[in-house]
Enzyme design. Structure first.
Site, PDB file in Angstrom:
ATOM      1  N   HIS A   1      29.214  50.118  35.416  1.00  0.00           N
ATOM      2  CA  HIS A   1      28.002  49.619  35.345  1.00  0.00           C
ATOM      3  C   HIS A   1      27.543  50.905  35.211  1.00  0.00           C
ATOM      4  CE1 HIS A   1      27.642  45.421  37.910  1.00  0.00           C
ATOM      5  NE2 HIS A   1      29.166  46.230  37.743  1.00  0.00           N
TER       6      HIS A   1
ATOM      7  N   ASP B   1      21.108  49.672  39.228  1.00  0.00           N
ATOM      8  CA  ASP B   1      21.309  48.654  39.432  1.00  0.00           C
ATOM      9  C   ASP B   1      21.518  47.928  40.788  1.00  0.00           C
ATOM     10  OD1 ASP B   1      24.223  47.632  40.190  1.00  0.00           O
ATOM     11  OD2 ASP B   1      24.533  49.112  37.904  1.00  0.00           O
TER      12      ASP B   1
ATOM     13  N   THR C   1      23.885  44.071  35.087  1.00  0.00           N
ATOM     14  CA  THR C   1      24.344  44.890  33.130  1.00  0.00           C
ATOM     15  C   THR C   1      25.314  43.260  33.063  1.00  0.00           C
ATOM     16  OG1 THR C   1      26.500  45.713  35.295  1.00  0.00           O
ATOM     17  CG2 THR C   1      24.542  47.258  34.433  1.00  0.00           C
TER      18      THR C   1
ATOM     19  N   SER D   1      45.205  47.955  23.018  1.00  0.00           N
ATOM     20  CA  SER D   1      44.576  48.967  23.718  1.00  0.00           C
ATOM     21  C   SER D   1      45.198  49.380  25.591  1.00  0.00           C
ATOM     22  CB  SER D   1      42.389  49.131  24.276  1.00  0.00           C
ATOM     23  OG  SER D   1      42.421  50.358  24.750  1.00  0.00           O
TER      24      SER D   1
ATOM     25  N   TRP E   1      44.160  53.931  24.494  1.00  0.00           N
ATOM     26  CA  TRP E   1      42.692  53.964  24.662  1.00  0.00           C
ATOM     27  C   TRP E   1      41.833  53.783  22.937  1.00  0.00           C
ATOM     28  CZ3 TRP E   1      38.128  55.963  22.314  1.00  0.00           C
ATOM     29  CH2 TRP E   1      37.055  56.304  22.810  1.00  0.00           C
TER      30      TRP E   1
ATOM     31  N   SER F   1      32.422  43.513  26.732  1.00  0.00           N
ATOM     32  CA  SER F   1      33.064  43.530  26.079  1.00  0.00           C
ATOM     33  C   SER F   1      32.326  41.849  25.193  1.00  0.00           C
ATOM     34  CB  SER F   1      34.053  43.755  26.747  1.00  0.00           C
ATOM     35  OG  SER F   1      35.041  44.102  27.417  1.00  0.00           O
TER      36      SER F   1
ATOM     37  N   GLU G   1      29.232  43.265  22.377  1.00  0.00           N
ATOM     38  CA  GLU G   1      29.644  43.964  21.613  1.00  0.00           C
ATOM     39  C   GLU G   1      30.705  42.866  20.486  1.00  0.00           C
ATOM     40  OE1 GLU G   1      32.538  47.013  24.145  1.00  0.00           O
ATOM     41  OE2 GLU G   1      30.847  48.181  24.751  1.00  0.00           O
TER      42      GLU G   1
ATOM     43  N   GLY H   1      35.598  38.091  39.456  1.00  0.00           N
ATOM     44  CA  GLY H   1      33.760  38.900  39.139  1.00  0.00           C
ATOM     45  C   GLY H   1      33.313  37.287  38.354  1.00  0.00           C
ATOM     46  N   ASP H   2      32.728  37.747  37.429  1.00  0.00           N
ATOM     47  CA  ASP H   2      31.684  37.251  36.567  1.00  0.00           C
ATOM     48  C   ASP H   2      32.482  37.228  35.146  1.00  0.00           C
ATOM     49  OD1 ASP H   2      31.865  40.131  35.186  1.00  0.00           O
ATOM     50  OD2 ASP H   2      29.759  39.372  34.693  1.00  0.00           O
ATOM     51  N   GLN H   3      33.714  36.838  35.155  1.00  0.00           N
ATOM     52  CA  GLN H   3      34.437  37.117  33.674  1.00  0.00           C
ATOM     53  C   GLN H   3      34.550  35.521  33.666  1.00  0.00           C
ATOM     54  OE1 GLN H   3      38.123  39.017  34.180  1.00  0.00           O
ATOM     55  NE2 GLN H   3      36.991  41.470  34.917  1.00  0.00           N
TER      56      GLN H   3
END
Length: 461
Positions: free
Chosen positions: A19, A123, A145, A316, A342, A365, A368, A383-385
């Protein structure tokens, strides 16, 4: 004597997940646009250290951005047994701790110093900022976000709860019921796609109440801003325009933040060098964000699917999870696989060797991946996934979901084959990528909306 004009902007970041960084990047752009304003960036010590880095790494950050640490709410001497312990302590105390810290910076009881504040940027989770802005009579900017559809489900939480009356077993047996009555929301969204706390899961937790309160506070903001562009969710955004004072899409931030001095990581593990040796659109990139790791049985199944597929891959994977991979997996796949703790994700997705993104469907993600034109294989967790996954697979058609919601060896192989063999996914995400690039161009919607935002923040400075 004439009093000075207010010249301080108070920024309140939510210090968990990803966030704080998008909000910081937005503030960075504004700080460059308005060098006479001071942007006071309030977050927890751990979050600020992550965003701003050590003192030696702050040379590129404008001097008119000042970080201030806020108490995270964890009692002194308490040893957390689970990461959620820290989260829950923060949520229960954040309104009081942020309010007290802001007042301490701006003079405590000296209300004249509080009058230095001309605007709040928060936020969206920090709903209590609306009260502070109202008390001072200054505008408030709310920054969401995640995606428009997920915000819609929080704004319309009361409508959803009134329309879907649940029995004693919650949504059991009704997981596939369509949420086709929320204005603007895709009729393909199902009850099981909703975030915890709207209809199911953790209904009594304080965070559930926070998300409800933030939805109710949105119309009070001078502007609600978000990291997206109109073509992603036009019906929801049109509805927002009729409900909010201003609804400003500013994304993709991945295409704007690189123009400004910012905290950028290098490539310590040589991911980009490794990608240079691979064929175009041949590599599956796997990452589940900074917080999530699949359970051990799914990690093993994912690894087995990658191995049997013969596909080159860049993974990753946090160090603690590497030991959960099948015995000998790293050795057997060393010629075509690369596992690192990473990656510089934005640069990795932008490399032309990457042909698919195996992701948890966090909003950053997803954005992107769209920005890079890479189709997705989705395994959401919380969550929002889940809602983002539904948008990716069923609404936009730019990816697919893992069968039955969990990784299996053959399910993974099937998804890889689908994404790499069917051009429709790449074509559709390529179209969205074009819209994204136009949005941040000279005449694009995000460029125009940023100018509108800057005028709200800078008005009179």
């Amino acid at each position: 004597m004439e009093s000075k004009k207010p010249n301080h902007v108070v920024v309140m970041a939510f210090p968990f997940g990803t966030h704080a960084v998008p909000l910081f990047n937005l503030v960075l752009r504004l700080a460059i646009q308005a060098p006479t304003l001071t942007f006071s960036f309030f977050s927890t010590s751990k979050s600020n250290q992550s965003v701003f880095g050590s003192t030696s790494n702050t040379n590129n950050i404008p001097r008119n951005i000042k970080p201030y640490d806020v108490d995270d709410g964890v009692p002194k001497g308490f040893t957390p047994k689970h990461p959620m312990d820290v989260f829950n302590f923060f949520i229960e105390s954040m309104a009081e701790n942020f309010t007290n810290r802001i007042r301490s910076v701006y003079g405590g009881g000296d209300e004249m110093k509080m009058m230095m504040i001309k605007c709040f940027i928060i936020d969206t989770f920090m709903y209590f900022g609306s009260d502070m802005a109202d008390q001072l009579g200054v505008p408030l900017i709310s920054f969401w976000t995640a995606g428009p559809s997920s915000l819609s489900t929080h704004y319309y939480t009361d409508l959803i709860r009134q329309t879907i009356t649940l029995g004693p077993n919650g949504i059991d047996g009704r997981e596939d019921e369509l949420i086709d009555f929320v204005p603007g929301l895709s009729p393909l969204i199902r009850t099981s796609d909703l975030s915890e706390g709207v209809l199911f899961g953790f209904m009594e937790l304080e965070f559930t109440h926070v998300k409800h309160k933030m939805g109710l506070a949105l119309p009070r903001a001078a502007a609600v801003t978000m990291n997206c562009f109109p073509e992603l969710d036009q019906p929801v955004l049109e509805d927002f325009k009729s409900k909010f004072q201003k609804c400003l899409t500013l994304g993709p931030l991945a295409l704007t933040s690189h123009e400004y001095p910012s905290h950028t990581h290098d490539d310590p593990h040589g991911c980009l060098t490794w990608l240079e040796k691979q064929k175009k659109t041949s590599v599956a990139y796997i990452s589940f964000g900074s917080v999530t790791t699949p359970p051990p049985d799914e990690l093993a199944a994912l690894a087995e699917g990658l191995e049997e597929s013969g596909m080159p891959f860049l993974w990753s994977l946090k160090d603690h999870a590497v030991g959960q991979l099948p015995n000998g997996f790293l050795e057997r796949t060393s010629r075509r696989g690369f596992v690192v703790p990473w990656t510089p994700q934005q640069q990795v997705l932008g490399h032309d060797a990457v042909g698919a993104f195996v992701t948890h469907c966090g909003w950053n993600s997803v954005m992107e991946s769209i920005t890079a034109g890479v189709p997705m294989i989705c395994r959401p967790f919380y969550g929002d996934q889940r809602l983002n996954c539904r948008m990716v697979s069923d609404v936009w058609g730019i990816g697919t979901r893992i069968k039955d919601g969990v990784f299996t060896k053959y399910g993974m192989m099937e998804c890889l084959d689908m994404i790499f063999s069917e051009e429709k996914f790449r074509a559709k995400v390529g179209t969205l990528r074009g819209f994204a690039k136009h949005a941040v161009g000279p005449e694009g919607s995000s460029t125009k909306n940023f100018k509108t935002l800057a005028k709200i923040v800078c008005d009179g400075c």
